[in-house]
Design a protein around this motif. Structure first.
Motif, short mmCIF file in Angstrom:
data_model
loop_
_atom_site.label_atom_id
_atom_site.label_comp_id
_atom_site.label_asym_id
_atom_site.label_seq_id
_atom_site.Cartn_x
_atom_site.Cartn_y
_atom_site.Cartn_z
N HIS A 172 -5.23 -11.58 -4.99
CA HIS A 172 -4.04 -12.41 -5.16
C HIS A 172 -2.85 -11.58 -5.65
CE1 HIS A 172 -1.33 -15.29 -7.18
NE2 HIS A 172 -1.72 -16.13 -6.23
N ASP A 173 -3.09 -10.71 -6.62
CA ASP A 173 -2.00 -9.91 -7.19
C ASP A 173 -1.51 -8.82 -6.25
OD1 ASP A 173 -2.17 -11.47 -9.41
OD2 ASP A 173 -3.23 -10.02 -10.66
N LEU A 174 -2.34 -8.42 -5.29
CA LEU A 174 -1.91 -7.39 -4.33
C LEU A 174 -0.88 -7.92 -3.34
CD1 LEU A 174 -5.23 -5.54 -3.40
CD2 LEU A 174 -3.24 -4.56 -4.53
N ARG A 175 -0.79 -9.22 -3.20
CA ARG A 175 0.11 -9.78 -2.18
C ARG A 175 1.58 -9.48 -2.48
NH1 ARG A 175 -2.09 -15.74 -0.30
NH2 ARG A 175 -3.30 -14.96 1.47
N ASP A 176 1.98 -9.54 -3.74
CA ASP A 176 3.40 -9.32 -4.07
C ASP A 176 3.87 -7.92 -3.71
OD1 ASP A 176 3.71 -11.91 -4.90
OD2 ASP A 176 3.35 -11.48 -7.02
N PRO A 177 3.20 -6.84 -4.18
CA PRO A 177 3.67 -5.50 -3.77
C PRO A 177 3.54 -5.27 -2.27
CG PRO A 177 1.61 -5.35 -4.99
CD PRO A 177 2.09 -6.74 -5.15
N LEU A 178 2.55 -5.87 -1.63
CA LEU A 178 2.40 -5.70 -0.18
C LEU A 178 3.56 -6.37 0.55
CD1 LEU A 178 0.78 -4.81 2.30
CD2 LEU A 178 -0.51 -6.94 2.12
N ASN A 179 3.95 -7.57 0.13
CA ASN A 179 5.07 -8.25 0.75
C ASN A 179 6.36 -7.46 0.57
OD1 ASN A 179 3.49 -10.37 1.63
ND2 ASN A 179 3.87 -11.63 -0.18
N ALA A 180 6.55 -6.88 -0.61
CA ALA A 180 7.75 -6.06 -0.85
C ALA A 180 7.76 -4.84 0.07
CB ALA A 180 7.80 -5.63 -2.31
N MET A 181 6.59 -4.21 0.24
CA MET A 181 6.50 -3.03 1.12
C MET A 181 6.81 -3.40 2.56
SD MET A 181 3.15 -0.73 1.98
CE MET A 181 2.57 -1.96 3.15
N MET A 182 6.27 -4.53 3.03
CA MET A 182 6.49 -4.94 4.41
C MET A 182 7.95 -5.33 4.64
SD MET A 182 3.06 -7.10 5.38
CE MET A 182 3.72 -7.47 7.00
N THR A 183 8.57 -5.99 3.67
CA THR A 183 9.98 -6.34 3.81
C THR A 183 10.85 -5.10 3.94
OG1 THR A 183 9.63 -8.36 2.52
CG2 THR A 183 11.89 -7.57 2.71
N ALA A 184 10.57 -4.09 3.10
CA ALA A 184 11.33 -2.84 3.18
C ALA A 184 11.09 -2.13 4.51
CB ALA A 184 10.95 -1.93 2.02
N ALA A 185 9.85 -2.12 4.97
CA ALA A 185 9.54 -1.45 6.25
C ALA A 185 10.22 -2.15 7.42
CB ALA A 185 8.02 -1.43 6.44
N MET A 186 10.24 -3.48 7.43
CA MET A 186 10.91 -4.21 8.52
C MET A 186 12.41 -3.98 8.49
SD MET A 186 8.82 -7.81 8.93
CE MET A 186 8.78 -8.24 7.18
N LEU A 187 12.98 -3.85 7.30
CA LEU A 187 14.41 -3.56 7.18
C LEU A 187 14.72 -2.17 7.73
CD1 LEU A 187 17.09 -4.65 6.09
CD2 LEU A 187 16.58 -3.52 3.91
N ALA A 217 8.21 3.09 10.75
CA ALA A 217 8.36 1.80 10.09
C ALA A 217 7.48 0.74 10.76
CB ALA A 217 9.82 1.37 10.09
N ALA A 218 7.41 0.77 12.08
CA ALA A 218 6.58 -0.19 12.81
C ALA A 218 5.11 -0.01 12.46
CB ALA A 218 6.79 -0.02 14.32
N ARG A 219 4.67 1.24 12.27
CA ARG A 219 3.28 1.47 11.88
C ARG A 219 3.01 0.93 10.48
NH1 ARG A 219 3.76 6.45 14.77
NH2 ARG A 219 4.38 7.55 12.88
N ILE A 220 3.99 1.08 9.58
CA ILE A 220 3.83 0.55 8.23
C ILE A 220 3.71 -0.97 8.28
CG2 ILE A 220 4.94 0.26 5.98
CD1 ILE A 220 6.24 2.99 6.39
#
Length: 365
Positions: free
Chosen positions: A155-170, A184-187
């Motif tokens: 459950h706690d891993l979701r927050d940093p993972l979501n932040a990482m994916m948001t940055a990668a998509m940006l 970025a697409a691979r990330i």
């Protein structure tokens, strides 16, 4: 030091109780005495005993009647019983005693070494059973804490993972260099795989700790769910063919999101493990009044060694661990979703094809 055990002696004669108590009492053995069946039952409500020695011939309630009452109670039905009698060694009383649950008979006058030897066997068995029970309780609690830790961690891993994916998509959208866009697409792709794994771990924890995967039922249409899943799978596997055939009424009271998850796992499993040159077929059958059936058919078979464990967590994958993109929990989660809907999932291999069938009651009885 040995675990202290308790032994119950039941006899209406004080002399017999004193004699047997003296023979059995030890530092690790506590002897409880009762002069009637009523007193014995009162003691058994309070104490857990390793062995009970019952006199056969007692007024009001004889040993056989007491044994039958003990066998009818969940608290005392596992207590070993030895009948003590001064009667002749006739077969009829013996048969009656064994029918009442006796493990042995002792005849008066009692040989001291026979009494001690037989009693010691049951004391040792009781200690061994208690030790196994304690170990099982300890390991069960350890497993529960491990699963709880896993659920909290996932459950706690979701927050940093979501932040990482948001940055990668940006970065993917704004980067000018093609190499940066590819990285970025691979990330993003790896992050989505991690997100699916985290969801699987959380579902596993819910199933193990909460007694099943939670579902929120509302009116749903299985055909719409299946079409949504097929559209998503075609995007992920554009080179593969998926056919949809349906008949009958496909309405029911289900959790649509969980149903889509189950169907997606089944179709995705078929696309990954089925023959790539042949289509995956999805059949929906709503012709029955009370149930709706969904079948996913793919070319290829599952080994007979794996088939009995196909829905077990971590054991149901048809690929080796190194080649898996997930955790091997997909089919286990399908089974748990089916159970949460009071349904079932089954697998059948014949004619070179594998068929997974998900059966769902239209509504909760």
């Amino acid at each position: 030091m040995k675990t202290r055990v308790k032994c119950l002696l039941v006899d209406d004669l004080d002399d017999n109780l004193l004699t047997m108590s003296a023979l059995l009492r030890a530092d690790d053995v506590e002897v409880l005495t009762a002069r009637s069946g009523r007193e014995a039952l009162e003691l058994l409500l309070v104490h857990d005993v390793a062995l009970a020695l019952l006199d056969v011939q007692m007024p009001e309630m004889d040993g056989f009647e007491l044994a039958e009452l003990m066998r009818s109670s969940e608290r005392t039905n596992q207590v070993p019983l030895i009948f003590v009698t001064a009667g002749a060694r006739e077969m009829q009383p013996l048969f009656k005693g064994y029918d009442a649950g006796a493990v042995d008979f002792l005849f008066k006058p009692i040989e001291p070494w026979v009494l001690r030897s037989k009693a010691q066997v049951f004391f040792d068995l009781y200690r061994a059973r208690q030790q196994l029970s304690d170990e099982l309780r300890e390991r069960t609690e350890t497993l529960r804490l491990n699963e709880l830790f896993t659920a909290v961690l996932a459950h706690d891993l979701r927050d940093p993972l979501n932040a990482m994916m948001t940055a990668a998509m940006l970065i993917e959208r704004q980067a000018e260099l093609e190499s940066v866009q590819r990285s970025a697409a691979r990330i993003v792709s790896s992050g989505r795989s991690m997100s699916r794994m985290i969801s699987d771990v959380l579902d596993l924890a819910r199933a193990r700790l909460a007694g099943g995967i939670p579902v929120h039922r509302e009116p749903a249409q299985l055909g719409r769910v299946a079409q949504r899943v097929i559209d998503e799978q075609r995007l992920a596997h554009p080179q593969r063919a998926v056919e949809l055939h349906s008949q009958g009424d496909l309405q029911g009271i289900w959790d649509e999101d969980r149903l889509a998850q189950a169907v997606g796992n089944l179709v995705g499993n078929a696309l990954v493990h089925g023959r790539p040159d042949l289509p995956v077929v999805l059949r929906l059958d709503g012709s029955a009044i009370d149930d709706v059936h969904l079948s996913v058919i793919s070319a290829g078979t599952i080994s007979t060694e794996l088939l009995p464990h196909i829905f077990d967590p971590f054991r149901g994958s048809t690929r080796p661990r190194a080649s898996r993109a997930g955790l091997g929990l997909g089919l286990y989660i399908v089974d748990q979703i089916a159970r949460a809907h009071r349904g079932r999932v089954a697998v059948c291999c014949e004619g070179g094809h594998t068929t997974f069938t998900l059966s769902l009651p239209r509504r909760l009885a």
